[in-house]
Design a protein around this motif. Sequence first.
Motif, PDB file in Angstrom:
ATOM      1  N   VAL A 174       2.882  11.455   5.040  1.00  0.00           N
ATOM      2  CA  VAL A 174       3.223  12.420   6.081  1.00  0.00           C
ATOM      3  C   VAL A 174       4.566  13.111   5.838  1.00  0.00           C
ATOM      4  O   VAL A 174       4.666  14.337   5.989  1.00  0.00           O
ATOM      5  CB  VAL A 174       3.174  11.757   7.476  1.00  0.00           C
ATOM      6  N   PRO A 175       5.658  12.396   5.461  1.00  0.00           N
ATOM      7  CA  PRO A 175       6.913  13.126   5.212  1.00  0.00           C
ATOM      8  C   PRO A 175       6.783  14.196   4.133  1.00  0.00           C
ATOM      9  O   PRO A 175       7.338  15.294   4.271  1.00  0.00           O
ATOM     10  CB  PRO A 175       7.882  12.011   4.783  1.00  0.00           C
ATOM     11  N   ALA A 176       6.052  13.898   3.050  1.00  0.00           N
ATOM     12  CA  ALA A 176       5.854  14.902   1.999  1.00  0.00           C
ATOM     13  C   ALA A 176       4.965  16.042   2.491  1.00  0.00           C
ATOM     14  O   ALA A 176       5.179  17.212   2.149  1.00  0.00           O
ATOM     15  CB  ALA A 176       5.229  14.245   0.775  1.00  0.00           C
ATOM     16  N   PHE A 177       3.977  15.715   3.303  1.00  0.00           N
ATOM     17  CA  PHE A 177       3.103  16.734   3.879  1.00  0.00           C
ATOM     18  C   PHE A 177       3.913  17.706   4.741  1.00  0.00           C
ATOM     19  O   PHE A 177       3.736  18.930   4.680  1.00  0.00           O
ATOM     20  CB  PHE A 177       2.024  16.040   4.714  1.00  0.00           C
ATOM     21  N   VAL A 178       4.823  17.157   5.549  1.00  0.00           N
ATOM     22  CA  VAL A 178       5.684  17.991   6.389  1.00  0.00           C
ATOM     23  C   VAL A 178       6.610  18.840   5.527  1.00  0.00           C
ATOM     24  O   VAL A 178       6.832  20.026   5.799  1.00  0.00           O
ATOM     25  CB  VAL A 178       6.487  17.098   7.362  1.00  0.00           C
ATOM     26  N   LYS A 179       7.151  18.255   4.467  1.00  0.00           N
ATOM     27  CA  LYS A 179       8.036  18.983   3.574  1.00  0.00           C
ATOM     28  C   LYS A 179       7.326  20.184   2.970  1.00  0.00           C
ATOM     29  O   LYS A 179       7.903  21.275   2.840  1.00  0.00           O
ATOM     30  CB  LYS A 179       8.510  18.051   2.459  1.00  0.00           C
ATOM     31  N   GLN A 180       6.059  20.010   2.617  1.00  0.00           N
ATOM     32  CA  GLN A 180       5.318  21.081   1.965  1.00  0.00           C
ATOM     33  C   GLN A 180       4.837  22.134   2.951  1.00  0.00           C
ATOM     34  O   GLN A 180       4.967  23.332   2.710  1.00  0.00           O
ATOM     35  CB  GLN A 180       4.115  20.502   1.223  1.00  0.00           C
ATOM     36  N   ARG A 181       4.297  21.710   4.077  1.00  0.00           N
ATOM     37  CA  ARG A 181       3.671  22.657   4.990  1.00  0.00           C
ATOM     38  C   ARG A 181       4.658  23.329   5.943  1.00  0.00           C
ATOM     39  O   ARG A 181       4.363  24.364   6.521  1.00  0.00           O
ATOM     40  CB  ARG A 181       2.584  21.939   5.801  1.00  0.00           C
TER      41      ARG A 181
ATOM     42  N   ALA B 170       1.806  20.054  -3.842  1.00  0.00           N
ATOM     43  CA  ALA B 170       2.456  19.916  -5.136  1.00  0.00           C
ATOM     44  C   ALA B 170       2.474  18.458  -5.521  1.00  0.00           C
ATOM     45  O   ALA B 170       2.861  17.604  -4.751  1.00  0.00           O
ATOM     46  CB  ALA B 170       3.884  20.460  -5.053  1.00  0.00           C
ATOM     47  N   GLY B 171       2.056  18.163  -6.727  1.00  0.00           N
ATOM     48  CA  GLY B 171       2.010  16.788  -7.183  1.00  0.00           C
ATOM     49  C   GLY B 171       0.634  16.196  -7.151  1.00  0.00           C
ATOM     50  O   GLY B 171       0.451  15.046  -7.514  1.00  0.00           O
ATOM     51  N   ALA B 172      -0.396  16.948  -6.685  1.00  0.00           N
ATOM     52  CA  ALA B 172      -1.742  16.396  -6.708  1.00  0.00           C
ATOM     53  C   ALA B 172      -2.264  16.378  -8.136  1.00  0.00           C
ATOM     54  O   ALA B 172      -1.721  16.991  -9.030  1.00  0.00           O
ATOM     55  CB  ALA B 172      -2.661  17.214  -5.802  1.00  0.00           C
ATOM     56  N   ARG B 173      -3.348  15.677  -8.352  1.00  0.00           N
ATOM     57  CA  ARG B 173      -3.872  15.439  -9.684  1.00  0.00           C
ATOM     58  C   ARG B 173      -4.196  16.739 -10.397  1.00  0.00           C
ATOM     59  O   ARG B 173      -4.837  17.621  -9.842  1.00  0.00           O
ATOM     60  CB  ARG B 173      -5.153  14.605  -9.567  1.00  0.00           C
TER      61      ARG B 173
ATOM     62  N   PHE C  59       0.817  -1.210   0.000  1.00  0.00           N
ATOM     63  CA  PHE C  59       0.000   0.000   0.000  1.00  0.00           C
ATOM     64  C   PHE C  59       0.856   1.267   0.000  1.00  0.00           C
ATOM     65  O   PHE C  59       0.403   2.320  -0.454  1.00  0.00           O
ATOM     66  CB  PHE C  59      -0.952   0.000   1.193  1.00  0.00           C
ATOM     67  N   GLY C  60       2.084   1.159   0.497  1.00  0.00           N
ATOM     68  CA  GLY C  60       2.988   2.294   0.391  1.00  0.00           C
ATOM     69  C   GLY C  60       3.311   2.637  -1.051  1.00  0.00           C
ATOM     70  O   GLY C  60       3.554   3.788  -1.401  1.00  0.00           O
ATOM     71  N   ALA C  61       3.284   1.606  -1.922  1.00  0.00           N
ATOM     72  CA  ALA C  61       3.596   1.828  -3.331  1.00  0.00           C
ATOM     73  C   ALA C  61       2.522   2.648  -4.044  1.00  0.00           C
ATOM     74  O   ALA C  61       2.810   3.342  -5.022  1.00  0.00           O
ATOM     75  CB  ALA C  61       3.782   0.482  -4.042  1.00  0.00           C
ATOM     76  N   VAL C  62       1.274   2.575  -3.574  1.00  0.00           N
ATOM     77  CA  VAL C  62       0.182   3.304  -4.239  1.00  0.00           C
ATOM     78  C   VAL C  62      -0.170   4.596  -3.510  1.00  0.00           C
ATOM     79  O   VAL C  62      -1.011   5.360  -3.994  1.00  0.00           O
ATOM     80  CB  VAL C  62      -1.078   2.411  -4.353  1.00  0.00           C
ATOM     81  N   ALA C  63       0.451   4.841  -2.359  1.00  0.00           N
ATOM     82  CA  ALA C  63       0.080   6.017  -1.569  1.00  0.00           C
ATOM     83  C   ALA C  63       0.389   7.316  -2.303  1.00  0.00           C
ATOM     84  O   ALA C  63      -0.412   8.258  -2.284  1.00  0.00           O
ATOM     85  CB  ALA C  63       0.811   5.992  -0.224  1.00  0.00           C
ATOM     86  N   ALA C  64       1.549   7.378  -2.968  1.00  0.00           N
ATOM     87  CA  ALA C  64       1.915   8.607  -3.676  1.00  0.00           C
ATOM     88  C   ALA C  64       0.931   8.901  -4.806  1.00  0.00           C
ATOM     89  O   ALA C  64       0.562  10.047  -5.055  1.00  0.00           O
ATOM     90  CB  ALA C  64       3.341   8.490  -4.225  1.00  0.00           C
ATOM     91  N   ARG C  65       0.498   7.853  -5.500  1.00  0.00           N
ATOM     92  CA  ARG C  65      -0.479   8.044  -6.577  1.00  0.00           C
ATOM     93  C   ARG C  65      -1.793   8.576  -6.032  1.00  0.00           C
ATOM     94  O   ARG C  65      -2.419   9.460  -6.625  1.00  0.00           O
ATOM     95  CB  ARG C  65      -0.695   6.719  -7.309  1.00  0.00           C
ATOM     96  N   CYS C  66      -2.216   8.048  -4.879  1.00  0.00           N
ATOM     97  CA  CYS C  66      -3.450   8.539  -4.264  1.00  0.00           C
ATOM     98  C   CYS C  66      -3.313  10.005  -3.857  1.00  0.00           C
ATOM     99  O   CYS C  66      -4.242  10.798  -4.032  1.00  0.00           O
ATOM    100  CB  CYS C  66      -3.801   7.693  -3.040  1.00  0.00           C
ATOM    101  N   ALA C  67      -2.145  10.372  -3.315  1.00  0.00           N
ATOM    102  CA  ALA C  67      -1.937  11.758  -2.903  1.00  0.00           C
ATOM    103  C   ALA C  67      -1.952  12.689  -4.104  1.00  0.00           C
ATOM    104  O   ALA C  67      -2.463  13.810  -4.025  1.00  0.00           O
ATOM    105  CB  ALA C  67      -0.614  11.884  -2.147  1.00  0.00           C
ATOM    106  N   ARG C  68      -1.396  12.247  -5.240  1.00  0.00           N
ATOM    107  CA  ARG C  68      -1.432  13.072  -6.445  1.00  0.00           C
ATOM    108  C   ARG C  68      -2.855  13.242  -6.945  1.00  0.00           C
ATOM    109  O   ARG C  68      -3.247  14.317  -7.395  1.00  0.00           O
ATOM    110  CB  ARG C  68      -0.610  12.415  -7.576  1.00  0.00           C
TER     111      ARG C  68
ATOM    112  N   THR D 230       6.943  13.280  -2.191  1.00  0.00           N
ATOM    113  CA  THR D 230       5.888  12.279  -2.114  1.00  0.00           C
ATOM    114  C   THR D 230       6.278  11.015  -2.856  1.00  0.00           C
ATOM    115  O   THR D 230       6.127   9.895  -2.344  1.00  0.00           O
ATOM    116  CB  THR D 230       4.584  12.847  -2.702  1.00  0.00           C
ATOM    117  N   GLU D 231       6.783  11.175  -4.090  1.00  0.00           N
ATOM    118  CA  GLU D 231       7.183  10.014  -4.876  1.00  0.00           C
ATOM    119  C   GLU D 231       8.372   9.301  -4.242  1.00  0.00           C
ATOM    120  O   GLU D 231       8.422   8.068  -4.208  1.00  0.00           O
ATOM    121  CB  GLU D 231       7.534  10.454  -6.299  1.00  0.00           C
TER     122      GLU D 231
END
Length: 476
Positions: free
Chosen positions: A129-136, A204-207, A71-80, A399-400
């Motif tokens: 969460v790591p990408a969320f922290v990086k952005q916010r 950044a990186g969302a759909r 599920f970690g493999a698809v998490a970035a796609r879901c976030a995008r 995120t990726e």
Amino acid sequence: MPLFRPGPRPRVWRARRGWLLLTAVVLLAFNLRSAAVSVGAVLEDVSTDLGLSPTAAGVLTTLPVVCFSVFGAVAARCARRYGAWQVLAWALVAVVVGQVVRVLGSSPTLFLLASGVALAGMAIGNVVVPAFVKQRFPRRIGLASAAYTTSLSAGTAVASGLTVPISDSLGGWRYGLVVWAGTAAVALAAWVAFARDPAGRRPAGARPGCREQPAFTGRSWSIGRGSIGRPASIGRRGPLGSRGWRTVFRRPLPSPSPSRSASASRDSVPRLRRSTLAWSLAFYFGLQSLQAYAAFGWLPQIYRDAGLDPTSAGLLVAVLPLMGIPLSLVLPIVAARRSDQRLLVWLCGLAYVVGYVGLIVAPRGGALTWAVLLGLGGGAFPLALTLIGLRSREAAVTTELSGFSQSVGYLVAIVGPLGLGALFDLTGGWTIPLWSLLLLVIPQVVAGLVAARPAYVDDEIAPLARSEAARSSTTV
């Protein structure tokens, strides 16, 4: 230095808003391991009550690593596609529902499936969460990373240490497991209350086509000297705006102009597979996870076979996550202040080496010392999470990179507990298995040294993007 930056009232409000957002992140991180570690403490009771076969019990103990990888493999796609706000909210919903459903029935299949649902939510949270922290928190990555990794370590220690006492005091293992659904529900409520962006901004990186703003534009919320991205407008009815908490779970509305960062994020997925830095991060994350899961799975038995009683063995294993709490608080801040983190990689690797040598030579005589050293070696976990944010410039790439590193890393980690058990069965002792873990510290340190050098994944994949664009133009 004052806690909040001086200025007019709106700036103070934004500072408080930043602390509330960080609180929501901390509460979310506290619940990213509970479903994985709480079962191990009452596994015997669960197996007896549900009639789990040894094979099913083995599947249950391996399920966290498998779910974290898949599920970690698809998490970035879901976030995008849907944005980090909604994805993390639904991840918490999965954690709550999975942990509640698995204690309601008496079917082993239902228990495994519901555990998988909860672990899937945790896997997605691990990546996003790591990408969320990086952005916010672009100017306070060290502080924010320290906060959420410390909370994650604290949640691991609390869930593993209190599940049995809660079960004994309330009358059964079901109560000991379902209480962690309650803490996840608190985190979900905080996420809905504090973390929703009323402007519907996506990271950044969302759909493309989501009506959200690019990351970190305009003014910002402040925390001390740092800041986090602020939405373009905040309604007068509070942080959630006029539409309230229901907007957390809504899919963003379409917008006529796609985001360039989203396109870059989508295109960066295959290019990461050709990045030396991305692979080194993935293997460093995977090998430190292998060490951790092997230790949590087999260290109690190693101590018991060395002559310690079960209670003492359990307390010694609890030292590992307890050591992770101060390390998670300090290491990300120290790492973020340095451009080169290779010294920290060496220190974590050295702690592992001395700890394993001690276990081989005198497992009982220095039992506490070896447990403390292995806990210090486990500082590689918060260091790896921090490096994911530090080795990328854009939140989209973060995120990726987070999804890639953790999905590959947890595949590597599966080998740990299974391989250690197989070696014990073959040799009849713990010397060879411990030497194997000691030797695996070498590739872990090598991968960490590559990942910790001052470089960025974005810079590695940029030439690939230019060459692909040149080939496309030539073809056209």
